[in-house]
Design a protein around this motif. Structure first.
Motif, PDB file in Angstrom:
ATOM      1  N   GLY A  91       0.824  -1.214   0.000  1.00  0.00           N
ATOM      2  CA  GLY A  91       0.000   0.000   0.000  1.00  0.00           C
ATOM      3  C   GLY A  91       0.852   1.254   0.000  1.00  0.00           C
ATOM      4  N   GLU A  92       1.940   1.264   0.724  1.00  0.00           N
ATOM      5  CA  GLU A  92       2.837   2.428   0.768  1.00  0.00           C
ATOM      6  C   GLU A  92       3.473   2.672  -0.599  1.00  0.00           C
ATOM      7  OE1 GLU A  92       5.581   1.438   3.817  1.00  0.00           O
ATOM      8  OE2 GLU A  92       4.168   1.824   5.464  1.00  0.00           O
ATOM      9  N   ALA A  94       2.046   1.955  -3.473  1.00  0.00           N
ATOM     10  CA  ALA A  94       0.989   2.560  -4.291  1.00  0.00           C
ATOM     11  C   ALA A  94       0.813   4.034  -3.938  1.00  0.00           C
ATOM     12  CB  ALA A  94      -0.324   1.802  -4.096  1.00  0.00           C
ATOM     13  N   ASP A  95       0.845   4.360  -2.656  1.00  0.00           N
ATOM     14  CA  ASP A  95       0.703   5.763  -2.219  1.00  0.00           C
ATOM     15  C   ASP A  95       1.864   6.617  -2.730  1.00  0.00           C
ATOM     16  OD1 ASP A  95      -1.608   5.091  -0.882  1.00  0.00           O
ATOM     17  OD2 ASP A  95      -0.616   4.819   1.061  1.00  0.00           O
ATOM     18  N   ALA A  96       3.032   5.978  -2.926  1.00  0.00           N
ATOM     19  CA  ALA A  96       4.212   6.710  -3.409  1.00  0.00           C
ATOM     20  C   ALA A  96       4.216   6.864  -4.927  1.00  0.00           C
ATOM     21  CB  ALA A  96       5.486   5.992  -2.951  1.00  0.00           C
ATOM     22  N   GLY A  97       3.168   6.321  -5.594  1.00  0.00           N
ATOM     23  CA  GLY A  97       3.051   6.507  -7.039  1.00  0.00           C
ATOM     24  C   GLY A  97       3.486   5.334  -7.882  1.00  0.00           C
ATOM     25  N   ARG A 110      -5.314   2.489  -8.464  1.00  0.00           N
ATOM     26  CA  ARG A 110      -5.276   3.951  -8.361  1.00  0.00           C
ATOM     27  C   ARG A 110      -6.636   4.527  -7.962  1.00  0.00           C
ATOM     28  NH1 ARG A 110      -0.661   6.157  -9.702  1.00  0.00           N
ATOM     29  NH2 ARG A 110       0.854   5.031 -11.005  1.00  0.00           N
ATOM     30  N   ARG A 112     -10.202   4.489  -5.529  1.00  0.00           N
ATOM     31  CA  ARG A 112     -10.602   4.167  -4.153  1.00  0.00           C
ATOM     32  C   ARG A 112     -11.304   2.810  -4.104  1.00  0.00           C
ATOM     33  NH1 ARG A 112     -15.395   5.332  -1.461  1.00  0.00           N
ATOM     34  NH2 ARG A 112     -15.249   5.362   0.815  1.00  0.00           N
ATOM     35  N   ARG A 115      -8.761  -0.050  -4.578  1.00  0.00           N
ATOM     36  CA  ARG A 115      -7.962  -0.276  -3.358  1.00  0.00           C
ATOM     37  C   ARG A 115      -8.785  -0.995  -2.290  1.00  0.00           C
ATOM     38  NH1 ARG A 115      -3.348   2.997  -2.413  1.00  0.00           N
ATOM     39  NH2 ARG A 115      -3.287   2.083  -0.325  1.00  0.00           N
ATOM     40  N   ASP A 119      -7.983  -4.510  -0.634  1.00  0.00           N
ATOM     41  CA  ASP A 119      -7.839  -4.642   0.818  1.00  0.00           C
ATOM     42  C   ASP A 119      -8.700  -5.782   1.354  1.00  0.00           C
ATOM     43  OD1 ASP A 119      -6.019  -2.600   1.009  1.00  0.00           O
ATOM     44  OD2 ASP A 119      -7.497  -1.061   1.554  1.00  0.00           O
TER      45      ASP A 119
END
Length: 505
Positions: A91-92, A94-97, A110, A112, A115, A119
């Motif tokens: 997840g981190e 993905a959050d970092a691009g 990408r 909501r 994701r 999850d």
């Protein structure tokens, strides 16, 4: 064209030898072609995803964070992570691009909604592992309660597949038993036992000499005495496999390991070290060598006992043992008394006692469990005492299986008397360490008073002497106890004789 790392994983090496990795590689390659992605590097791992800390996965994440690629492709979510810690790392990323793709699942990482769906699947994968672990534990506990050991067989035993007890390895089993017997003499430290047993040919599963840690682990393992101990839970279970050693031998080894028998391996190995005490101050007589002679000295300066020579002790020991050199007539007198007792049914065999002793032990275990349930004792004490009770039960179960006939009982007495009458000659011809064992077994109350050496025979030798007394009652009500005591000494003498033969060989 975007570049991605490809990650494929199986839980075991055995799976990796099959088609699973190849199938994952093919699916990821087709996905990359359809989405115009270039795979810059493959990461292949044979490790479970149930726990964090996979080395290949960690290296891949680290290289991604350094800019090695635009993202990663895995076969399915459960190939990437089945624990929340690793899923959080994905997840981190993905959050970092970074782009996150799963070849067999249409998830938009990408968005909501994508994701959230991922999850949910990750939670399901983690729950699957938890449920699988619980079911495996249930299965293992069920096997343990049935008496089967569902783990790899310890050195000296062979695996025979699921649902079958371990069997003694015909090659390594006897060597492991010898290792226990050698350590039980008290003449070996762990450091000296390792080269000794390796020199006799003991090898581990890889065909390599056993290590000190390996030997120590084996000496602590009650499996060899018939009890299965599971370290992760701290619980003990009676096994249905055939014990390699007796409970008594296992406990003797345990006493030496814990220092409860006061045996010490010394540099010089003096024959009577730690066996004699000063009568006046109760201090141990300490051996020391001067001018080619060994002296035993009381270390308390004001004491009236000073030193005594080792050869003087030797003479006193021989004098006492000569007292029990039985003639043919004396052997026959004692033997006939036991014949009369056995024929009259006055001697209760150990096998006949066993059922009553086993019932007592079950009652003890029940009372112990009640105390544990009532929180009167903690888990550690409960498991330790339970293991002791299970060992005692194993001992009596083994005795119950020995349906000793009258003739066999009398044969044991005959052999025992022959061993007693040869005790003196055995002592004279024995090596120093065997002499030491004979002194410990065949003497008691070993004291030094000034220059005088005082040694008494132990109770079991006094029993032999009393049986030669014409006034000894033919109806003595202690014949079962007498018989048991003598048979116990017979087994010790026989074991000592076997060790002596092994050293001579």
């Amino acid at each position: 064209m975007k570049t991605c790392f490809a990650y494929i994983r199986v839980s075991t090496v055995k799976q990796g030898d099959g088609v699973s990795l190849e199938a994952q590689r093919e699916a990821i390659t087709l996905f990359a072609q359809r989405h115009d992605i270039a795979i810059s590097k493959w990461f292949e791992e044979k490790e479970t995803a149930a726990k964090k800390g996979r080395p290949i996965f960690n290296r891949m994440v680290s290289e991604l964070q350094k800019g090695g690629a635009n993202g990663l492709i895995a076969h399915r979510i459960d190939r990437g992570a089945r624990n929340f810690a690793d899923w959080a790392r994905i997840g981190e990323l993905a959050d970092a691009g970074f782009d996150i793709h799963f070849a067999t699942e249409s998830l938009d990482f990408r968005s909501r909604g994508g994701r959230l769906a991922a999850d949910v699947q990750a939670v399901v994968a983690a729950d699957y592992i938890r449920n699988l672990r619980e079911e495996c534990i249930k299965g293992l506990n069920g096997r343990l309660k049935q008496g089967f050991y569902p783990f790899k067989a310890p050195l000296g035993y062979n695996d025979n597949g699921g649902g079958k007890p371990k069997t003694i390895d015909p090659v390594r089993g006897p060597l492991v038993k010898t290792m226990f017997e050698l350590y039980a003499t008290g003449n070996y430290s762990l450091w000296s036992l390792v080269p000794e047993i390796n020199g006799r040919g003991l090898r581990n599963e890889r065909g390599q000499p056993v290590s000190k840690q390996g030997v120590e682990k084996m000496l602590r393992n009650p499996f060899y005495a018939g009890i299965m101990f599971v370290k992760s839970s701290g619980k003990s279970y009676p096994g249905i496999h055939k014990p390699l050693i007796s409970v008594d031998l296992y406990r003797k080894v345990a006493d030496i390991r814990e220092g409860r028998d006061n045996k010490k391996v010394t540099k010089h190995g003096h024959r009577y070290r730690g066996l004699f005490r000063c009568m006046h101050c109760d201090q141990a007589m300490i051996p020391e060598k001067q001018k080619g002679r060994v002296y035993y000295r009381c270390q308390l300066k004001p004491c009236i006992t000073k030193t005594v020579r080792e050869d003087m002790i030797e003479a006193e020991v021989q004098s006492l043992l000569k007292r029990f050199v039985l003639s043919d007539r004396q052997v026959e007198i004692i033997y006939q008394k036991f014949v009369a007792w056995v024929e009259a049914g006055q001697v209760l065999d150990q096998a006949e006692k066993a059922p009553f002793e086993i019932i007592k032990l079950k009652e003890r275990l029940s009372r112990l469990t009640d105390k544990y349930v009532d929180e009167m004792i903690d888990t550690e004490i409960y498991q330790a005492k339970k293991t002791e009770i299970l060992l005692d039960t194993k001992k009596w179960e083994a005795l119950a299986a020995q349906t000793t006939k009258k003739g066999e009982r009398l044969a044991q007495i005959r052999k025992f008397l022959e061993l007693v009458r040869s005790l003196y000659t055995q002592y004279v011809s024995a090596l120093a360490e065997q002499k030491r064992e004979i002194v410990k077994m065949a003497t008691s109350n070993r004291l030094v008073d000034r220059k005088n050496i005082m040694i008494e025979p132990p109770e079991w030798l006094l029993m032999i002497e009393s049986l030669l007394d014409p006034a000894y009652s033919e109806q003595c009500n202690t014949t079962s106890r007498t018989f048991d005591a003598l048979i116990e000494q017979y087994e010790s003498l026989a074991q000592l004789g076997n060790l002596q033969k092994a050293h001579q060989h």
